[in-house]
Design a protein around this motif. Structure first.
Motif, PDB file in Angstrom:
ATOM      1  N   PHE B 453       0.826  -1.213   0.000  1.00 59.03           N
ATOM      2  CA  PHE B 453       0.000   0.000   0.000  1.00 59.03           C
ATOM      3  C   PHE B 453       0.859   1.261   0.000  1.00 59.03           C
ATOM      4  CE2 PHE B 453      -3.048  -3.134   1.577  1.00 59.03           C
ATOM      5  CZ  PHE B 453      -4.055  -2.909   0.662  1.00 59.03           C
ATOM      6  N   GLY B 454       1.989   1.186   0.705  1.00 53.60           N
ATOM      7  CA  GLY B 454       2.861   2.370   0.773  1.00 53.60           C
ATOM      8  C   GLY B 454       3.374   2.740  -0.605  1.00 53.60           C
ATOM      9  N   ALA B 455       3.683   1.719  -1.393  1.00 50.05           N
ATOM     10  CA  ALA B 455       4.246   2.006  -2.714  1.00 50.05           C
ATOM     11  C   ALA B 455       3.173   2.457  -3.696  1.00 50.05           C
ATOM     12  CB  ALA B 455       4.944   0.767  -3.265  1.00 50.05           C
ATOM     13  N   GLY B 456       1.974   1.968  -3.501  1.00 50.03           N
ATOM     14  CA  GLY B 456       0.972   2.216  -4.524  1.00 50.03           C
ATOM     15  C   GLY B 456      -0.205   3.049  -4.085  1.00 50.03           C
ATOM     16  N   GLN B 517      17.076   5.370 -10.048  1.00 56.35           N
ATOM     17  CA  GLN B 517      15.731   5.338  -9.465  1.00 56.35           C
ATOM     18  C   GLN B 517      15.609   6.339  -8.324  1.00 56.35           C
ATOM     19  OE1 GLN B 517      15.676   0.939  -9.094  1.00 56.35           O
ATOM     20  NE2 GLN B 517      13.516   1.226  -9.536  1.00 56.35           N
ATOM     21  N   LEU B 518      16.704   6.497  -7.583  1.00 58.32           N
ATOM     22  CA  LEU B 518      16.715   7.456  -6.479  1.00 58.32           C
ATOM     23  C   LEU B 518      16.350   8.842  -7.006  1.00 58.32           C
ATOM     24  CD1 LEU B 518      17.633   7.232  -3.435  1.00 58.32           C
ATOM     25  CD2 LEU B 518      19.722   8.343  -4.160  1.00 58.32           C
ATOM     26  N   LYS B 519      16.970   9.178  -8.135  1.00 59.16           N
ATOM     27  CA  LYS B 519      16.706  10.472  -8.748  1.00 59.16           C
ATOM     28  C   LYS B 519      15.228  10.553  -9.164  1.00 59.16           C
ATOM     29  CE  LYS B 519      18.454  13.197 -12.637  1.00 59.16           C
ATOM     30  NZ  LYS B 519      17.800  12.750 -13.863  1.00 59.16           N
ATOM     31  N   GLY B 520      14.751   9.464  -9.759  1.00 57.42           N
ATOM     32  CA  GLY B 520      13.358   9.429 -10.228  1.00 57.42           C
ATOM     33  C   GLY B 520      12.369   9.592  -9.076  1.00 57.42           C
ATOM     34  N   PHE B 521      12.602   8.871  -7.984  1.00 59.10           N
ATOM     35  CA  PHE B 521      11.684   8.939  -6.835  1.00 59.10           C
ATOM     36  C   PHE B 521      11.724  10.327  -6.188  1.00 59.10           C
ATOM     37  CE2 PHE B 521      12.488   4.148  -6.356  1.00 59.10           C
ATOM     38  CZ  PHE B 521      11.402   3.856  -7.153  1.00 59.10           C
ATOM     39  N   TYR B 522      12.923  10.935  -6.208  1.00 55.71           N
ATOM     40  CA  TYR B 522      13.049  12.273  -5.624  1.00 55.71           C
ATOM     41  C   TYR B 522      12.265  13.279  -6.471  1.00 55.71           C
ATOM     42  CZ  TYR B 522      15.064  16.654  -4.012  1.00 55.71           C
ATOM     43  OH  TYR B 522      15.216  17.915  -3.518  1.00 55.71           O
ATOM     44  N   GLU B 523      12.414  13.140  -7.787  1.00 52.66           N
ATOM     45  CA  GLU B 523      11.720  14.079  -8.676  1.00 52.66           C
ATOM     46  C   GLU B 523      10.202  13.927  -8.592  1.00 52.66           C
ATOM     47  OE1 GLU B 523      13.632  13.338 -12.373  1.00 52.66           O
ATOM     48  OE2 GLU B 523      15.279  14.712 -11.933  1.00 52.66           O
ATOM     49  N   SER B 524       9.754  12.661  -8.431  1.00 51.84           N
ATOM     50  CA  SER B 524       8.308  12.468  -8.340  1.00 51.84           C
ATOM     51  C   SER B 524       7.823  12.624  -6.891  1.00 51.84           C
ATOM     52  CB  SER B 524       7.913  11.099  -8.899  1.00 51.84           C
ATOM     53  OG  SER B 524       8.569  10.092  -8.158  1.00 51.84           O
ATOM     54  N   GLN B 525       8.725  12.983  -6.001  1.00 54.32           N
ATOM     55  CA  GLN B 525       8.430  13.211  -4.574  1.00 54.32           C
ATOM     56  C   GLN B 525       7.749  12.017  -3.922  1.00 54.32           C
ATOM     57  OE1 GLN B 525       6.522  16.983  -3.983  1.00 54.32           O
ATOM     58  NE2 GLN B 525       8.437  18.012  -4.433  1.00 54.32           N
ATOM     59  N   ASN B 526       8.185  10.824  -4.315  1.00 55.44           N
ATOM     60  CA  ASN B 526       7.658   9.611  -3.711  1.00 55.44           C
ATOM     61  C   ASN B 526       8.581   9.228  -2.551  1.00 55.44           C
ATOM     62  OD1 ASN B 526       6.649   7.090  -3.097  1.00 55.44           O
ATOM     63  ND2 ASN B 526       6.222   6.582  -5.231  1.00 55.44           N
ATOM     64  N   TRP B 527       8.273   9.781  -1.376  1.00 55.41           N
ATOM     65  CA  TRP B 527       9.217   9.669  -0.248  1.00 55.41           C
ATOM     66  C   TRP B 527       9.335   8.252   0.273  1.00 55.41           C
ATOM     67  CZ3 TRP B 527      11.618  13.621  -1.453  1.00 55.41           C
ATOM     68  CH2 TRP B 527      11.000  14.843  -1.712  1.00 55.41           C
ATOM     69  N   PHE B 528       8.218   7.511   0.212  1.00 54.73           N
ATOM     70  CA  PHE B 528       8.250   6.132   0.702  1.00 54.73           C
ATOM     71  C   PHE B 528       9.258   5.298  -0.102  1.00 54.73           C
ATOM     72  CE2 PHE B 528       6.839   1.725   0.562  1.00 54.73           C
ATOM     73  CZ  PHE B 528       6.722   1.432   1.909  1.00 54.73           C
ATOM     74  N   LEU B 529       9.131   5.386  -1.439  1.00 57.64           N
ATOM     75  CA  LEU B 529      10.040   4.606  -2.279  1.00 57.64           C
ATOM     76  C   LEU B 529      11.461   5.150  -2.233  1.00 57.64           C
ATOM     77  CD1 LEU B 529       7.834   3.743  -5.377  1.00 57.64           C
ATOM     78  CD2 LEU B 529       8.542   2.282  -3.508  1.00 57.64           C
ATOM     79  N   LEU B 530      11.568   6.452  -2.029  1.00 62.89           N
ATOM     80  CA  LEU B 530      12.900   7.046  -1.898  1.00 62.89           C
ATOM     81  C   LEU B 530      13.617   6.424  -0.692  1.00 62.89           C
ATOM     82  CD1 LEU B 530      14.562   9.579  -3.139  1.00 62.89           C
ATOM     83  CD2 LEU B 530      13.986  10.639  -0.973  1.00 62.89           C
ATOM     84  N   GLY B 531      12.865   6.315   0.417  1.00 67.71           N
ATOM     85  CA  GLY B 531      13.435   5.719   1.628  1.00 67.71           C
ATOM     86  C   GLY B 531      13.842   4.275   1.388  1.00 67.71           C
TER      87      GLY B 531
END
Lengths: 92, 563
Positions: B453-456, B517-531
């Motif tokens: 759920f956190g990811a999606g 992917q780190l860059k991608g998650f940061y740009e999309s502000q997906n903090w859960f996946l960034l972590g």
């Protein structure tokens, strides 16, 4: 015809033997371990006193004695003992 | 282009790999010895250590390693075109997976059949073992989270598959009872079981079932159908992982194994008869917006099917304990990897040749992470229909059931393993409640649900975004196994390039993919996946450092010994 039938039978047995191995191999260990644990417990309960190991069941069942008192009394009378045969467990 | 060409080149390449390369590796690198007394003979106990016929062992090894992952990964990766996925699966199977799998069996057999986890501790060092525990926990966490989402997607996409997918559990329970309680003959039970399953698949489309789109009450809020399926699936997996294995897991694995062979034969047969055309581009230069760069992402999107660390667990956990002769490691390990490569190839063909036109294909692959298993099911159904004449809806149900059952088996086995890890932590850190089966299972389920759920988001539908992250952890695990094999080769003064090059390649691609992917998650502000990405990145850096230091240490030791 007979040879063909025998051959077929042979292949059937071979296939079912391989199938059984395939079915059992992945879980052989888990099931054998569970069976071994049951066997160990059975050994302990049935043969412990014969081997000089105090039976843990009697110790753990001590607290059941008061509940058994009434049934125990009837039991020893049916067995032909008028008085309780146990020193520590006097019901009458 | 005809899909038959793809099939012939792919299977032909893997066959040549088995005939020539695996022979070279077996004879000159691992130096497999027919006279070496394997642990199955030396420690034979009728339980764990049992010499087993190599064909039976191969069947067991192959069906344990091949599941939903070699279908999902390639079916996502064809978004970059069919050629990259095809090349990575074929070359990966020949030079990476086969060497890794056979090597894992060999390393384990030479060390009293210890598992890769224990081997990293013994051959490399205690620190490596700790890293191994972290990586394996991440792999299990992600595979359970992702597969919950995959099955939910499949069930929503094909309501006709709901009855056969859940009915398969009832069939498995009955088979378990017939075999263990009534001692029924296995061939008879197999025919009955598979017959019952295919009957359910046949009638499934006539009794479609779907959950309401919104479930719940106004006071407590609503759940989407996808979220409800995910919760139901985890409830099932938790119960299944607590049941005695003979009751459900064993008969289910057996039926799945049979399904795998039936499915592969049907798919390949249908391709040969129907000769479909590959409509997807060879290299997709017009990828949808937001698709990450092919290099390095391709190499983590396809893990199973090219190289997968999970195989090392099976190879060293069970296969090595049952190996009759050391030389069988080539057939069981390398050919097991070839089997999985063949499944991945079938997934590529279904997801690229099962569409009427390029426009249809592009409509499915409209964003990264789309297509995937649904493209495999729909494309595969079109091919099956054209090749065998099976009704397209039934064919689609058949493939949905196949994929859902594979993913389901992986889920309940994964949850069981995750529970063991929690229980072990409970014992190590003296937390008594965590050492018990039920709380440990709840912890395992809870952590997977957080991920799904956190990811999606609340409906759990975006869980597939973490697929490449699952690939990276799986590759890290493979890296650790390759490290163990390489250190053993260096100590034996044998050329280690054949495992060292795949190891370095995997580490470079994994690290690059994580950073991207780190860059991608940061740009999309997906903090859960960034972590989560940062956690995996730390694990990857630890594995890389461990590899460098272990190899340097071993080389120094060898130099000192020579001096």
């Amino acid at each position: 015809m007979k040879i063909t039938l025998n051959r077929l039978k042979y292949w059937y047995h071979k296939a079912s033997e391989m199938g059984a191995q395939y079915y059992n191999a992945p879980y052989r260990a888990a099931i054998a371990r569970a069976k071994r644990e049951e066997d160990d417990l059975f050994m302990l309960l049935v043969f412990s006193e014969m081997m000089g190991v105090p039976n843990p069941a009697s110790w753990y069942c001590l607290e059941l004695q008061p509940l058994l008192l009434e049934r125990f009394h009837q039991w020893h009378q049916r067995m032909g003992m008028e008085r309780s045969p146990l020193d520590h467990f006097r019901c009458c | 282009m005809s899909a038959i060409i793809l099939l012939l080149f792919g299977l032909g390449g893997m066959a040549l790999g088995y005939v020539f390369y695996s022979k070279f590796i077996a004879q000159h690198i691992y130096k497999l010895d027919e006279n070496f007394k394997t642990p199955a003979h030396e420690m034979e106990d009728g339980i764990d250590f049992v010499p087993t016929n190599k064909f039976v062992l191969w069947g067991h090894h192959f069906t344990s390693v091949a599941g939903a992952a070699p279908i999902v990964g390639p079916a996502i990766a064809v978004i970059w075109g069919w050629l990259p996925a095809f090349l990575w699966v074929t070359i990966g199977t020949i030079f990476f997976a086969g060497v890794h799998d056979a090597g894992a069996i060999w390393a384990s057999v030479r060390n009293r059949a210890k598992s890769v986890g224990a081997l990293t501790g013994e051959v490399v060092g205690n620190r490596a073992r700790s890293v191994f525990m972290i990586v394996i926990f991440l792999v299990l966490l992600m595979v359970n989270g992702v597969f919950g989402v995959v099955i939910a997607k499949l069930l929503i996409n094909n309501p006709g598959a709901v009855v056969p997918v859940w009915g398969a559990i009832v069939v498995a329970l009955l088979i378990g009872q017939l075999i263990y309680r009534m001692k029924a003959s296995l061939p008879l039970v197999s025919i009955l079981g598979v017959g019952a399953l295919y009957f359910l698949i046949y009638i499934g489309p006539s009794v479609p079932m779907a959950l309401p789109e919104q479930i719940g009450f106004e006071a407590i809020g609503y759940l989407s159908d996808s979220a409800a399926w995910i919760l139901l699936l985890f409830a099932y997996a938790a119960i299944a992982s607590l049941l005695p294995v003979w009751m459900l897991l064993q008969p289910r694995d057996y039926i799945n194994g049979l399904q795998l062979f039936v499915g592969l034969i049907l798919l390949y047969g249908a391709v040969l008869i129907a000769n479909p055309t590959v409509v997807a581009p060879m290299i997709n230069i017009d990828v949808p917006e937001g698709t990450p760069s092919m290099i390095p992402l391709l190499f983590v999107t396809i893990a199973c099917g090219a190289i997968s660390g999970f195989h090392g667990l099976v190879a060293s956990g069970t296969s090595s304990k049952q190996l009759d002769k050391e030389t069988d490691a080539r057939f069981v390990g390398y050919f097991g990897a070839v089997g999985e490569g063949a499944l991945a190839l079938a997934a590529i063909i279904a997801a690229t040749a099962g569409f009427a036109s390029l426009a249809d294909w592009k409509a499915v692959y409209h964003a990264f992470g789309q297509g995937g298993v649904l493209a495999f099911v729909n494309g595969g159904a079109t091919i099956l229909h054209a090749g065998t004449g099976i009704d397209e809806v039934v064919a689609s149900t058949l493939l949905t059931v196949m994929a859902a059952l594979f993913a389901g088996t992986t889920m309940d086995t994964g949850l069981r393993l995750q529970r063991y890890i929690f229980q072990e932590w409970g014992e190590i850190y003296n937390i008594k409640w965590m050492g018990k089966a039920l709380p440990a299972t709840l912890l395992a389920v809870g952590s997977c649900l957080v991920l799904a759920f956190g990811a999606g988001g609340a409906d759990g539908t975006g869980g597939l975004i973490i697929w490449p992250l699952f690939g990276t952890t799986n590759q890290l695990l493979a890296g650790l196994t390759l490290l163990v094999i390489t250190v053993m080769l260096v100590r034996r003064k044998i050329a280690s390039a054949y495992t060292l090059i795949p190891l370095v390649f995997l580490l470079v691609m994994t690290l690059a993919a994580l950073l991207l992917q780190l860059k991608g998650f940061y740009e999309s502000q997906n903090w859960f996946l960034l972590g989560l990405d940062i956690v995996v990145l730390v694990a990857a850096i630890l594995v890389t450092l461990e590899c460098a230091s272990a190899l340097r240490r071993t080389k120094r030791e060898m130099a000192e010994a020579d001096a």
